[in-house]
Design a protein around this motif. Structure first.
Motif, PDB file in Angstrom:
ATOM      1  N   ASN A  53     -10.284  -4.926 -18.047  1.00 41.75           N
ATOM      2  CA  ASN A  53     -10.862  -3.426 -18.005  1.00 41.75           C
ATOM      3  C   ASN A  53     -10.217  -2.369 -17.925  1.00 41.75           C
ATOM      4  OD1 ASN A  53     -12.780  -4.740 -19.969  1.00 41.75           O
ATOM      5  ND2 ASN A  53     -14.379  -5.144 -18.875  1.00 41.75           N
ATOM      6  N   TRP A  54     -10.368  -2.158 -16.217  1.00 41.45           N
ATOM      7  CA  TRP A  54      -9.188  -1.401 -15.456  1.00 41.45           C
ATOM      8  C   TRP A  54      -7.922  -0.869 -15.850  1.00 41.45           C
ATOM      9  CZ3 TRP A  54      -5.159  -1.255 -12.609  1.00 41.45           C
ATOM     10  CH2 TRP A  54      -5.061  -0.055 -11.700  1.00 41.45           C
ATOM     11  N   ILE A  55      -7.635  -1.975 -16.413  1.00 37.62           N
ATOM     12  CA  ILE A  55      -6.111  -1.665 -16.635  1.00 37.62           C
ATOM     13  C   ILE A  55      -5.953  -1.035 -18.536  1.00 37.62           C
ATOM     14  CG2 ILE A  55      -3.535  -3.025 -18.046  1.00 37.62           C
ATOM     15  CD1 ILE A  55      -4.285  -4.887 -15.393  1.00 37.62           C
ATOM     16  N   LEU A  56      -7.095  -1.807 -19.006  1.00 31.48           N
ATOM     17  CA  LEU A  56      -6.928  -1.311 -20.738  1.00 31.48           C
ATOM     18  C   LEU A  56      -7.393   0.514 -20.263  1.00 31.48           C
ATOM     19  CD1 LEU A  56      -7.001  -1.187 -23.354  1.00 31.48           C
ATOM     20  CD2 LEU A  56      -9.347  -1.516 -23.358  1.00 31.48           C
ATOM     21  N   ASP A  57      -7.967   0.497 -19.589  1.00 32.54           N
ATOM     22  CA  ASP A  57      -8.962   1.926 -19.385  1.00 32.54           C
ATOM     23  C   ASP A  57      -7.636   3.067 -18.632  1.00 32.54           C
ATOM     24  OD1 ASP A  57     -10.182   4.244 -18.722  1.00 32.54           O
ATOM     25  OD2 ASP A  57      -9.993   4.149 -16.605  1.00 32.54           O
ATOM     26  N   GLN A  58      -6.928   1.982 -18.311  1.00 37.05           N
ATOM     27  CA  GLN A  58      -5.651   3.418 -17.489  1.00 37.05           C
ATOM     28  C   GLN A  58      -4.756   3.410 -17.884  1.00 37.05           C
ATOM     29  OE1 GLN A  58      -5.324   4.128 -13.977  1.00 37.05           O
ATOM     30  NE2 GLN A  58      -7.233   4.295 -14.064  1.00 37.05           N
ATOM     31  N   THR A 108      -0.008  -2.466 -10.560  1.00 30.56           N
ATOM     32  CA  THR A 108      -0.889  -1.756  -9.635  1.00 30.56           C
ATOM     33  C   THR A 108      -2.190  -2.086  -9.445  1.00 30.56           C
ATOM     34  OG1 THR A 108      -1.427  -0.455 -10.948  1.00 30.56           O
ATOM     35  CG2 THR A 108       1.023  -0.024 -10.684  1.00 30.56           C
ATOM     36  N   HIS A 109      -3.162  -1.976  -8.827  1.00 32.76           N
ATOM     37  CA  HIS A 109      -4.181  -2.153  -8.399  1.00 32.76           C
ATOM     38  C   HIS A 109      -4.843  -0.186  -7.463  1.00 32.76           C
ATOM     39  CE1 HIS A 109      -8.341  -3.917  -6.703  1.00 32.76           C
ATOM     40  NE2 HIS A 109      -7.847  -2.960  -5.078  1.00 32.76           N
ATOM     41  N   ILE A 158       0.728  -0.930  -0.120  1.00 35.39           N
ATOM     42  CA  ILE A 158      -0.196  -0.552   0.073  1.00 35.39           C
ATOM     43  C   ILE A 158       0.641   1.530  -0.342  1.00 35.39           C
ATOM     44  CG2 ILE A 158      -1.963   0.848   1.066  1.00 35.39           C
ATOM     45  CD1 ILE A 158      -2.974  -1.408   0.312  1.00 35.39           C
ATOM     46  N   HIS A 159       1.240   1.983  -1.039  1.00 32.19           N
ATOM     47  CA  HIS A 159       1.260   3.378  -0.727  1.00 32.19           C
ATOM     48  C   HIS A 159       1.069   4.324  -1.238  1.00 32.19           C
ATOM     49  CE1 HIS A 159       2.478   3.645  -5.351  1.00 32.19           C
ATOM     50  NE2 HIS A 159       1.294   3.366  -5.244  1.00 32.19           N
ATOM     51  N   ASP A 160       1.143   5.617  -0.689  1.00 29.78           N
ATOM     52  CA  ASP A 160       0.389   6.597  -0.775  1.00 29.78           C
ATOM     53  C   ASP A 160       1.658   8.028  -0.460  1.00 29.78           C
ATOM     54  OD1 ASP A 160      -1.506   8.485  -0.665  1.00 29.78           O
ATOM     55  OD2 ASP A 160      -0.688   9.652   0.960  1.00 29.78           O
ATOM     56  N   PHE A 161       1.795   9.103  -1.900  1.00 29.47           N
ATOM     57  CA  PHE A 161       2.539   9.354  -1.749  1.00 29.47           C
ATOM     58  C   PHE A 161       2.002  10.926  -1.222  1.00 29.47           C
ATOM     59  CE2 PHE A 161       4.211   7.608  -6.068  1.00 29.47           C
ATOM     60  CZ  PHE A 161       5.229   7.465  -5.113  1.00 29.47           C
ATOM     61  N   GLU A 162       3.090  12.388  -0.402  1.00 32.86           N
ATOM     62  CA  GLU A 162       2.484  13.817  -0.345  1.00 32.86           C
ATOM     63  C   GLU A 162       3.297  14.553  -1.085  1.00 32.86           C
ATOM     64  OE1 GLU A 162      -0.348  14.297   1.140  1.00 32.86           O
ATOM     65  OE2 GLU A 162       0.195  12.186   2.360  1.00 32.86           O
ATOM     66  N   THR A 163       3.210  15.312  -1.508  1.00 38.99           N
ATOM     67  CA  THR A 163       3.952  16.276  -2.397  1.00 38.99           C
ATOM     68  C   THR A 163       3.561  17.855  -2.798  1.00 38.99           C
ATOM     69  OG1 THR A 163       2.211  16.017  -4.460  1.00 38.99           O
ATOM     70  CG2 THR A 163       3.528  14.630  -4.402  1.00 38.99           C
ATOM     71  N   ALA A 164       4.536  18.520  -3.111  1.00 41.08           N
ATOM     72  CA  ALA A 164       4.351  19.991  -3.594  1.00 41.08           C
ATOM     73  C   ALA A 164       4.734  20.256  -4.321  1.00 41.08           C
ATOM     74  CB  ALA A 164       5.319  20.881  -2.493  1.00 41.08           C
ATOM     75  N   SER A 165       4.101  21.288  -5.128  1.00 41.00           N
ATOM     76  CA  SER A 165       4.231  22.649  -6.518  1.00 41.00           C
ATOM     77  C   SER A 165       3.393  23.230  -6.499  1.00 41.00           C
ATOM     78  CB  SER A 165       3.376  21.137  -7.943  1.00 41.00           C
ATOM     79  OG  SER A 165       3.579  21.745  -9.310  1.00 41.00           O
ATOM     80  N   VAL A 180       3.250  -6.431  -5.804  1.00 43.96           N
ATOM     81  CA  VAL A 180       1.337  -4.888  -6.361  1.00 43.96           C
ATOM     82  C   VAL A 180       1.050  -4.046  -5.740  1.00 43.96           C
ATOM     83  CG1 VAL A 180      -0.941  -5.108  -6.937  1.00 43.96           C
ATOM     84  CG2 VAL A 180      -0.076  -7.087  -7.946  1.00 43.96           C
ATOM     85  N   PHE A 181       1.960  -2.801  -6.099  1.00 44.84           N
ATOM     86  CA  PHE A 181       0.733  -1.985  -5.345  1.00 44.84           C
ATOM     87  C   PHE A 181      -0.231  -1.189  -5.731  1.00 44.84           C
ATOM     88  CE2 PHE A 181       5.471  -2.448  -6.251  1.00 44.84           C
ATOM     89  CZ  PHE A 181       6.337  -1.554  -4.877  1.00 44.84           C
ATOM     90  N   VAL A 182      -0.511  -1.213  -4.423  1.00 49.17           N
ATOM     91  CA  VAL A 182      -1.898  -0.455  -4.166  1.00 49.17           C
ATOM     92  C   VAL A 182      -2.250   0.640  -3.616  1.00 49.17           C
ATOM     93  CG1 VAL A 182      -4.515  -0.833  -3.076  1.00 49.17           C
ATOM     94  CG2 VAL A 182      -2.516  -2.962  -3.445  1.00 49.17           C
ATOM     95  N   ALA A 183      -3.024   1.571  -4.650  1.00 50.20           N
ATOM     96  CA  ALA A 183      -3.351   2.777  -3.820  1.00 50.20           C
ATOM     97  C   ALA A 183      -4.778   3.479  -4.142  1.00 50.20           C
ATOM     98  CB  ALA A 183      -2.632   4.064  -5.007  1.00 50.20           C
ATOM     99  N   HIS A 184      -5.034   4.497  -3.296  1.00 51.14           N
ATOM    100  CA  HIS A 184      -6.427   5.213  -3.638  1.00 51.14           C
ATOM    101  C   HIS A 184      -6.286   6.264  -4.516  1.00 51.14           C
ATOM    102  CE1 HIS A 184     -10.008   5.437  -2.552  1.00 51.14           C
ATOM    103  NE2 HIS A 184     -10.755   6.428  -2.769  1.00 51.14           N
ATOM    104  N   ASN A 185      -7.329   5.980  -5.756  1.00 49.76           N
ATOM    105  CA  ASN A 185      -6.411   6.835  -6.742  1.00 49.76           C
ATOM    106  C   ASN A 185      -5.513   6.921  -7.802  1.00 49.76           C
ATOM    107  OD1 ASN A 185      -6.436   8.369  -9.057  1.00 49.76           O
ATOM    108  ND2 ASN A 185      -6.725  10.033  -7.610  1.00 49.76           N
TER     109      ASN A 185
END
Length: 217
Positions: free
Chosen positions: A196-201, A110-111, A5-12, A80-85
């Motif tokens: 279908n999700w993989i193709l959409d991504q 990814t998932h 499970i992974h998640d970035f915090e960013t600035a820009s 597999v790396f899982v994220a929300h969005n």
């Protein structure tokens, strides 16, 4: 089975809401403040690890054991790396991790828990989803407010990235990762919709090819 499970915090200086994840990630001002990840193997979750953005540079020569651990996970084609969005994490990985020497993360590895939420007609936002699923980890509202301050320059054009703020943001990052883990456990896989999700991504990442010269003529 092992997954992360992974998640970035960013600035820009770029506005994520206006330009979208991929343009945001490509902006030269975009930087990773911290990155949290939790390894889950055979349904046993490890403690969430948070790395600063500066720790993520030149992973092949890093002596940081946590960086080396993450690199081994990325190098393992079965993880597999899982994220929300996932679209956001994929964009940041592509343009803010790979330039520093990290291997690519193919879509097939990814998932996206948000996609599962959509499939099941549940809230797409992690916060309302956590409430609906009655997860034990609730939203860190003070940490969220700080994240919104740190993700862009203030009114004076200055970054609010003091050491105290960074420590608090990393604590907030842990909560986000743990919340995503909780939602993943309850939601389960995409099952028959995964292809279908993989193709959409892949289509979204490639974009729409347009003959600009023909259009102008």
């Amino acid at each position: 089975m092992k997954y992360v499970i992974h998640d970035f915090e960013t600035a820009s200086e770029a506005d994520l809401l206006k330009c979208g994840a991929w343009v945001y990630a490509m902006d030269l001002s975009t930087q990773i403040l911290c990155y949290g990840f939790k390894v889950v193997e055979d349904r046993r979750p490890e403690q969430t690890i948070v790395l600063r953005g500066t720790d993520l540079r030149n992973p092949r020569t890093s002596i940081n054991p946590q960086v080396r651990k993450l690199l081994a996970l990325v190098d393992d084609p079965e993880v597999v790396f899982v994220a929300h969005n996932n679209s956001f994490e994929a964009a940041i990985w592509k343009y803010c991790m790979e330039p520093f020497g990290w291997p690519s993360l193919p879509t097939e590895r990814t998932h996206d828990t948000m996609a599962v939420s959509a499939m099941k007609s549940l809230p797409l936002g992690l916060d309302p989803l956590s409430i609906v699923l009655d997860l034990p980890i609730k939203k860190d509202m003070e940490g969220h407010k700080l994240m919104l301050r740190m993700c862009k320059p203030n009114a004076k054009g200055e970054w609010e990235h003091s050491e105290a703020n960074m420590q608090r943001l990393m604590q907030y990052n842990v909560g986000d990762v743990d919340s995503q883990y909780g939602s993943h456990i309850v939601l389960g896989p995409l099952a028959q919709e995964r292809k279908n999700w993989i193709l959409d991504q892949k289509i979204n990442q490639r974009g729409i090819l347009i003959d600009r010269g023909f259009v102008k003529d």
